[in-house]
Design a protein around this motif. Structure first.
Motif, short mmCIF file in Angstrom:
data_model
loop_
_atom_site.label_atom_id
_atom_site.label_comp_id
_atom_site.label_asym_id
_atom_site.label_seq_id
_atom_site.Cartn_x
_atom_site.Cartn_y
_atom_site.Cartn_z
N VAL A 224 0.83 -1.21 0.00
CA VAL A 224 0.00 0.00 0.00
C VAL A 224 0.87 1.25 0.00
O VAL A 224 0.52 2.27 -0.61
CB VAL A 224 -0.93 -0.02 1.22
CG1 VAL A 224 -1.70 1.29 1.34
CG2 VAL A 224 -1.90 -1.20 1.13
N PHE A 225 2.01 1.20 0.64
CA PHE A 225 2.90 2.36 0.75
C PHE A 225 3.53 2.74 -0.58
O PHE A 225 3.95 3.88 -0.79
CB PHE A 225 4.03 2.07 1.75
CG PHE A 225 5.13 1.22 1.18
CD1 PHE A 225 6.33 1.78 0.76
CD2 PHE A 225 4.96 -0.16 1.03
CE1 PHE A 225 7.33 1.00 0.22
CE2 PHE A 225 5.97 -0.95 0.50
CZ PHE A 225 7.15 -0.37 0.08
N GLY A 226 3.66 1.79 -1.51
CA GLY A 226 4.37 2.00 -2.76
C GLY A 226 5.36 0.88 -3.01
O GLY A 226 5.08 -0.29 -2.73
N LYS A 227 6.55 1.22 -3.48
CA LYS A 227 7.59 0.25 -3.77
C LYS A 227 8.89 0.63 -3.07
O LYS A 227 9.19 1.81 -2.91
CB LYS A 227 7.84 0.14 -5.28
CG LYS A 227 6.66 -0.36 -6.07
CD LYS A 227 6.99 -0.44 -7.56
CE LYS A 227 5.81 -0.95 -8.37
NZ LYS A 227 6.14 -1.01 -9.83
N LEU A 228 9.63 -0.38 -2.70
CA LEU A 228 10.91 -0.17 -2.02
C LEU A 228 11.96 -1.06 -2.65
O LEU A 228 11.72 -2.24 -2.91
CB LEU A 228 10.76 -0.50 -0.53
CG LEU A 228 11.99 -0.42 0.39
CD1 LEU A 228 11.55 -0.10 1.82
CD2 LEU A 228 12.77 -1.75 0.41
N GLN A 229 13.13 -0.50 -2.90
CA GLN A 229 14.30 -1.26 -3.32
C GLN A 229 15.49 -0.77 -2.50
O GLN A 229 15.71 0.43 -2.39
CB GLN A 229 14.59 -1.06 -4.81
CG GLN A 229 13.60 -1.76 -5.74
CD GLN A 229 14.00 -1.63 -7.19
OE1 GLN A 229 14.42 -0.58 -7.65
NE2 GLN A 229 13.88 -2.73 -7.92
N PHE A 230 16.19 -1.72 -1.93
CA PHE A 230 17.32 -1.36 -1.08
C PHE A 230 18.43 -2.38 -1.28
O PHE A 230 18.16 -3.58 -1.38
CB PHE A 230 16.89 -1.35 0.39
CG PHE A 230 18.00 -1.00 1.35
CD1 PHE A 230 18.27 0.32 1.67
CD2 PHE A 230 18.79 -1.99 1.91
CE1 PHE A 230 19.29 0.64 2.55
CE2 PHE A 230 19.82 -1.69 2.78
CZ PHE A 230 20.06 -0.35 3.10
N SER A 231 19.65 -1.91 -1.35
CA SER A 231 20.78 -2.83 -1.42
C SER A 231 21.94 -2.27 -0.61
O SER A 231 22.08 -1.05 -0.46
CB SER A 231 21.22 -3.06 -2.87
OG SER A 231 21.76 -1.88 -3.43
N ILE A 232 22.73 -3.18 -0.08
CA ILE A 232 23.88 -2.79 0.72
C ILE A 232 24.98 -3.81 0.50
O ILE A 232 24.72 -5.01 0.40
CB ILE A 232 23.52 -2.67 2.22
CG1 ILE A 232 24.70 -2.14 3.03
CG2 ILE A 232 23.02 -4.00 2.78
CD1 ILE A 232 24.32 -1.78 4.46
N GLU A 233 26.19 -3.33 0.38
CA GLU A 233 27.36 -4.21 0.23
C GLU A 233 28.20 -4.06 1.49
O GLU A 233 28.72 -2.98 1.77
CB GLU A 233 28.16 -3.82 -1.01
CG GLU A 233 29.24 -4.81 -1.37
CD GLU A 233 29.81 -4.56 -2.75
OE1 GLU A 233 30.98 -4.11 -2.82
OE2 GLU A 233 29.11 -4.81 -3.75
N GLY A 234 28.28 -5.12 2.26
CA GLY A 234 28.90 -5.03 3.58
C GLY A 234 30.25 -5.70 3.64
O GLY A 234 30.48 -6.74 3.02
N GLU A 235 31.15 -5.12 4.40
CA GLU A 235 32.45 -5.71 4.64
C GLU A 235 32.40 -6.58 5.90
O GLU A 235 31.60 -6.36 6.80
CB GLU A 235 33.51 -4.62 4.83
CG GLU A 235 33.70 -3.74 3.59
CD GLU A 235 34.29 -4.49 2.42
OE1 GLU A 235 34.91 -5.55 2.64
OE2 GLU A 235 34.12 -4.02 1.28
N ALA A 236 33.26 -7.57 5.94
CA ALA A 236 33.35 -8.45 7.10
C ALA A 236 34.27 -7.86 8.15
O ALA A 236 35.07 -6.95 7.86
CB ALA A 236 33.86 -9.82 6.67
N LEU A 237 34.16 -8.37 9.36
CA LEU A 237 35.10 -7.99 10.40
C LEU A 237 36.48 -8.56 10.07
O LEU A 237 36.58 -9.65 9.50
CB LEU A 237 34.64 -8.52 11.76
CG LEU A 237 33.47 -7.81 12.41
CD1 LEU A 237 32.99 -8.58 13.63
CD2 LEU A 237 33.85 -6.38 12.81
N PRO A 238 37.54 -7.85 10.40
CA PRO A 238 38.88 -8.35 10.11
C PRO A 238 39.10 -9.73 10.73
O PRO A 238 38.79 -9.97 11.89
CB PRO A 238 39.79 -7.31 10.77
CG PRO A 238 38.97 -6.06 10.80
CD PRO A 238 37.56 -6.51 11.02
#
Length: 265
Positions: A224-238
């Motif tokens: 109902v709110f509309g459309k959402l697109q989200f992306s994230i590229e995450g690094e790992a802990l050392p």
């Protein structure tokens, strides 16, 4: 100064401990670890640190932080909630097991305590959660990791990882199925499910991609709110390719918010 119990002392637990050493209102007062790990943790943190594998030996506490994986969550979180201690947790995928979810709910009611799940390696959960109020028709999560990110998981039985030359989707199913079959990789899927339309209605795709070097998380949602697109590229802990740096940071931020007079919700 709130006294905190740290459940687990792997890469994420070590990051949280170090970050909270400079906190003005929170301190790690005790560490709950697997039997046999007490001496190693004391060696890392000092002999004055309370380090136990038995809940009955804990000092008075204000909060517990869980970063011990699904097994550690199942073993300790219901007991701590029943005891009356609030818990911040990262292992949201453990709640895909219906019996454990029921135990957590009952324990929270009995102990008048609360379980809070941090957003972990993903973002956009505030928007997804708000959108669920109006109604969501579709939520899809795609977890794309480099080949080495799937080693030690059931993906090794489906793919010859060393021979992959293109991105390959090896799992498509519900968030519940993903969380139960890939417990070390699917906490993000579970978090998205809990924020949105639930474990059984959230679609998950897991992808091994030899052309990327960092974990990539993608969400598509419509309602109902509309459309959402989200992306994230995450690094790992050392030193630990399986542990998201953002997951550790989200735990620290959640602790800091508890002591702040101004909170963004």
């Amino acid at each position: 100064m709130q006294q905190i119990l740290l459940i687990g002392f792997g890469a994420i637990g070590q990051y949280v401990h170090q970050a909270l050493q400079i906190s003005e209102h929170s301190r790690i007062a005790a560490v709950l670890c697997r039997p046999g790990r007490e001496a190693a943790v004391r060696e890392a943190l000092g002999e004055s640190m309370v380090c136990v594998s038995d809940l009955s030996k804990l000092p008075p506490l204000d909060l517990a932080i869980e970063c011990a994986g699904h097994a550690g969550f199942a073993q300790h979180v219901p007991a701590l909630l029943h005891w009356g201690l609030d818990v911040l947790a990262v292992s949201s995928g453990a709640l895909a097991a219906r019996d454990l979810a029921s135990q957590v709910e009952q324990a929270s009611t009995m102990g008048q305590s609360h379980l809070a799940l941090v957003s972990g390696a993903i973002g956009g959960m505030d928007a997804l959660s708000a959108a669920s109020i109006g109604g969501l028709n579709r939520v899809v999560y795609r977890g794309r990791k480099p080949v080495q990110g799937w080693r030690g998981s059931p993906a090794e039985k489906l793919l010859v990882l060393d021979e992959l030359s293109t991105a390959t989707t090896f799992f498509t199913g519900s968030a519940r199925e993903a969380a139960l079959q890939y417990p070390k990789n699917a906490n993000v899927a579970a978090t998205i499910a809990l924020a949105g339309i639930g474990f059984d209605k959230t679609t998950v795709e897991l992808i091994a991609d030899p052309d990327i070097t960092a974990n990539r998380h993608e969400i598509e949602a419509q309602g109902v709110f509309g459309k959402l697109q989200f992306s994230i590229e995450g690094e790992a802990l050392p030193g630990n390719p399986r542990s998201s740096a953002l997951t550790a940071m989200s735990l620290v931020k959640a602790v800091e918010k508890r002591g702040s007079s101004l909170r963004l919700v």
